[in-house]
Structures are given as C-alpha cells and as structure tokens.
Design an enzyme around this catalytic site. Structure first.
Site, PDB file in Angstrom:
ATOM      1  N   ARG A 136       0.830  -1.099  -0.142  1.00  0.00           N
ATOM      2  CA  ARG A 136      -0.174   0.046   0.008  1.00  0.00           C
ATOM      3  C   ARG A 136       0.792   1.278  -0.069  1.00  0.00           C
ATOM      4  NH1 ARG A 136      -4.692   1.176   4.287  1.00  0.00           N
ATOM      5  NH2 ARG A 136      -3.113   2.104   5.562  1.00  0.00           N
ATOM      6  N   THR A 140      -1.060   7.699  -0.589  1.00  0.00           N
ATOM      7  CA  THR A 140      -2.126   7.464  -1.331  1.00  0.00           C
ATOM      8  C   THR A 140      -3.068   6.437  -0.708  1.00  0.00           C
ATOM      9  OG1 THR A 140      -1.458   6.008  -2.838  1.00  0.00           O
ATOM     10  CG2 THR A 140      -1.086   8.483  -3.452  1.00  0.00           C
ATOM     11  N   ASP A 237       4.906  -4.227  10.704  1.00  0.00           N
ATOM     12  CA  ASP A 237       5.976  -3.557  11.451  1.00  0.00           C
ATOM     13  C   ASP A 237       6.148  -4.420  12.910  1.00  0.00           C
ATOM     14  OD1 ASP A 237       6.634  -1.887   9.341  1.00  0.00           O
ATOM     15  OD2 ASP A 237       5.955  -0.119  10.462  1.00  0.00           O
TER      16      ASP A 237
HETATM   17  C1  PRP Z   1      -1.058  -3.886   4.843  1.00  0.00           C
HETATM   18  C2  PRP Z   1      -1.691  -5.325   4.950  1.00  0.00           C
HETATM   19  C3  PRP Z   1      -2.676  -5.425   3.825  1.00  0.00           C
HETATM   20  C4  PRP Z   1      -3.006  -3.934   3.435  1.00  0.00           C
HETATM   21  C5  PRP Z   1      -4.196  -3.628   3.908  1.00  0.00           C
HETATM   22  O1  PRP Z   1       0.098  -4.219   4.114  1.00  0.00           O
HETATM   23  O2  PRP Z   1      -0.958  -6.217   5.484  1.00  0.00           O
HETATM   24  O3  PRP Z   1      -2.012  -6.013   2.967  1.00  0.00           O
HETATM   25  O4  PRP Z   1      -1.948  -3.041   4.197  1.00  0.00           O
HETATM   26  O5  PRP Z   1      -4.771  -2.373   3.594  1.00  0.00           O
HETATM   27  P1  PRP Z   1      -5.797  -2.009   2.378  1.00  0.00           P
HETATM   28  O6  PRP Z   1      -6.788  -2.945   2.675  1.00  0.00           O
HETATM   29  O7  PRP Z   1      -6.230  -0.725   2.704  1.00  0.00           O
HETATM   30  O8  PRP Z   1      -5.120  -2.347   1.317  1.00  0.00           O
HETATM   31  P2  PRP Z   1       1.172  -2.951   3.840  1.00  0.00           P
HETATM   32  O9  PRP Z   1       1.059  -2.683   2.303  1.00  0.00           O
HETATM   33  O10 PRP Z   1       1.285  -1.954   4.732  1.00  0.00           O
HETATM   34  O11 PRP Z   1       2.549  -3.971   3.472  1.00  0.00           O
HETATM   35  P3  PRP Z   1       3.290  -4.811   4.718  1.00  0.00           P
HETATM   36  O12 PRP Z   1       2.363  -6.194   4.589  1.00  0.00           O
HETATM   37  O13 PRP Z   1       4.546  -4.833   4.077  1.00  0.00           O
HETATM   38  O14 PRP Z   1       3.145  -4.241   6.005  1.00  0.00           O
HETATM   39  N1  URA Z   2      -2.140  -2.190   7.433  1.00  0.00           N
HETATM   40  C1  URA Z   2      -1.838  -2.263   8.653  1.00  0.00           C
HETATM   41  O1  URA Z   2      -0.986  -3.086   9.048  1.00  0.00           O
HETATM   42  N2  URA Z   2      -2.638  -1.740   9.534  1.00  0.00           N
HETATM   43  C2  URA Z   2      -3.755  -1.122   9.369  1.00  0.00           C
HETATM   44  O2  URA Z   2      -4.586  -0.656  10.126  1.00  0.00           O
HETATM   45  C3  URA Z   2      -4.128  -0.964   7.790  1.00  0.00           C
HETATM   46  C4  URA Z   2      -3.085  -1.294   7.161  1.00  0.00           C
END
Ligand code: PRP
Ligand code: URA
Length: 242
Positions: A136, A140, A237
């Site tokens: 994500r 944005t 994280d």
């Molecule tokens: C987080 C989470 C989902 C996404 C959810 O991943 O694990 O994949 O955000 O958000 P959304 O429903 O608004 O798309 P992130 O892209 O932060 O990457 P990460 O897994 O490396 O933490």
């Molecule tokens: N990704 C996360 O890890 N936490 C949130 O709340 C939203 C997106």
C-alpha cells in the site's frame, strides 16, 4: 459506509451469570452471507486484547498473533467441501466418515500475510504456498502490485488467501484479481483475515459475492490515514521489525 457502532457484549464462560461477566467490544455485525466472523469467545477476545495493546512487545505480539492465526485456519478449513469417505477400523467395523474434496494452496499477500503461512502449514502438511507482493502506498493508500509467484496448477486448487489486515480492501481486491486472472474461480477462494474494517468488508463482499471471508474481528472503521480503528497499528512492522 455508515459509521458503525462499537458493540459491547458480556464476555465469559456460559456457567457465569450475565451480571458477573465483564463487557468487551465485540465484532461489528455485517449483513453479508459470505462473511464469517469467528465466534466472539472469551479466549479470542483475550488474545485480540493482547495484540491490540501498544505495550505488547514483539515476542508476545508474534505469539498471540500466531494463536489467533491458528484459530482462523482451523475455522477456515471448515469452509472447504468434503465428500463421503467410509473406512474400516482395526476392529473390522466401518466408520462412515468424510474427506476433503480437492487440492488446496495458500497464497500470502506479502509482507504481513506471510506471517500466516506457518499456521496453515501446521494444519495442512506440505501445503503449496504462493506469494503476491502488494504494498500500500503510504501517501495515497493505493495498492501496488510488484510480484507474484503462484503454483502452476492454481486454477485447479482451492485458494486460502492470507492477509491479517483488511483496511480499505484495496490490497485484497488486487490479489483476488490476480488469482482470477490465473483461472481461479471466485467461489474457490477463501480469504483468511485477522482484523477487517466494515468498509473493506462491504467493498469486497459486493465485488466478490461468491468468495468467502473468514475473519476474527470486524472493527469500527478507518482513521484519516486509512488505518483500522481501534485496530492494532501496522501488523507487518509489529510482527517483523519493531
Ligand atoms: C497492509 C496489510 C494489507 C494492507 C491492508 O500491508 O497487510 O496488505 O496493508 O490495507 P488495504 O486494505 O487498505 O489495502 P502493507 O501494504 O502496509 O504492507 P506490509 O505487509 O509490508 O506491512
Ligand atoms: N495495514 C496495517 O498493518 N494496519 C492497518 O490498520 C491498515 C493497513
């Protein structure tokens, strides 16, 4: 989406009178048949309380997340079809049982979804696992697809899509589009998720009415940065780097 309430419910073992049970915030109800929320048991609420707490350190966060992931996988497996399977026991009697119908694979949305792979492996020995790297954008909140590696015969398998956080729904929708482009029918995808927002659930359930979602908890909503609230912060994280 309508702003949702934060329903509270008394939580505790059935043998305790209602007035001796503490109240706790429980999952928001949603009107979609294809969305299944885990039973709001005292154990589940206690485990979620641990991982939501900002003072929980990384080792405990991993331990208690893994406990919930196991519950999700166990429940998810109940949503796979079975066929009759009669066997003979060592004492020569027949037992009218069942066995799973068809092959499965896990597909994790990297990075956070990879945290759910071990829970799946613990229940399904030598399960195939595919990966989709979607991140994500921090500004944005739009998902971006970087990479995927999926079993070649994925179109013939039931897919257990793994991602603990389901906020706007953008990342999971993109992952389902990848699976569908490889020939996986929507009704053979099961999305396993720890915490969802009502908006994400609604977007997803309307776009993919035949896909089943198994989630531990539907939260209250999203904040101005599209983080789930009350949520647990950034799952990736907290699991991997904090
Ligand atoms: C987080 C989470 C989902 C996404 C959810 O991943 O694990 O994949 O955000 O958000 P959304 O429903 O608004 O798309 P992130 O892209 O932060 O990457 P990460 O897994 O490396 O933490
Ligand atoms: N990704 C996360 O890890 N936490 C949130 O709340 C939203 C997106």
């Amino acid at each position: 989406a309508k702003p949702s309430q934060s329903p509270k419910q008394s939580v505790g073992p059935d043998y305790r009178p209602e007035k001796q049970k503490p109240t706790a915030t429980v999952s928001t109800e949603v009107p979609f048949e294809n969305v299944h929320t885990l039973s709001q048991t005292p154990q589940l609420i206690a485990l979620l309380t641990m991982i939501r707490d900002k003072n929980t350190d990384r080792a405990d966060f991993i331990f208690y997340s893994n406990r919930i992931i196991r519950l999700l996988v166990e429940e998810g497996l109940n949503h796979l079809p079975v066929v009759e399977h009669a066997i003979t026991t060592p004492v020569g009697r027949t037992y009218a049982g069942v066995m799973f119908q068809g092959k499965i694979c896990g597909v994790s949305i990297m990075r956070a979804g990879e945290a759910m792979e071990q829970g799946l492996r613990d229940c399904c020995r030598s399960v195939r696992i595919g990966k989709i790297l979607i991140q994500r954008d921090e500004e944005t909140c739009m998902p971006k697809l970087f990479y995927d590696k999926l079993p070649e015969d994925i179109a013939d398998r039931w897919c257990l899509l793994l991602d603990p956080m389901f906020a706007t729904g953008g990342s999971a929708i993109m992952a389902v589009d990848v699976l569908k482009s490889r020939g996986v029918p929507e009704n053979r995808i099961l999305f396993l998720n720890l915490i969802a927002s009502p908006q994400g659930i609604e977007n997803f359930a309307k776009k993919f009415p035949e896909l089943r979602v198994v989630t531990a908890f539907i939260d209250q909503g999203l904040d101005e940065k599209n983080y789930i609230v009350p949520g647990l912060g950034d799952f990736g994280d907290r699991f991997y780097t904090m």
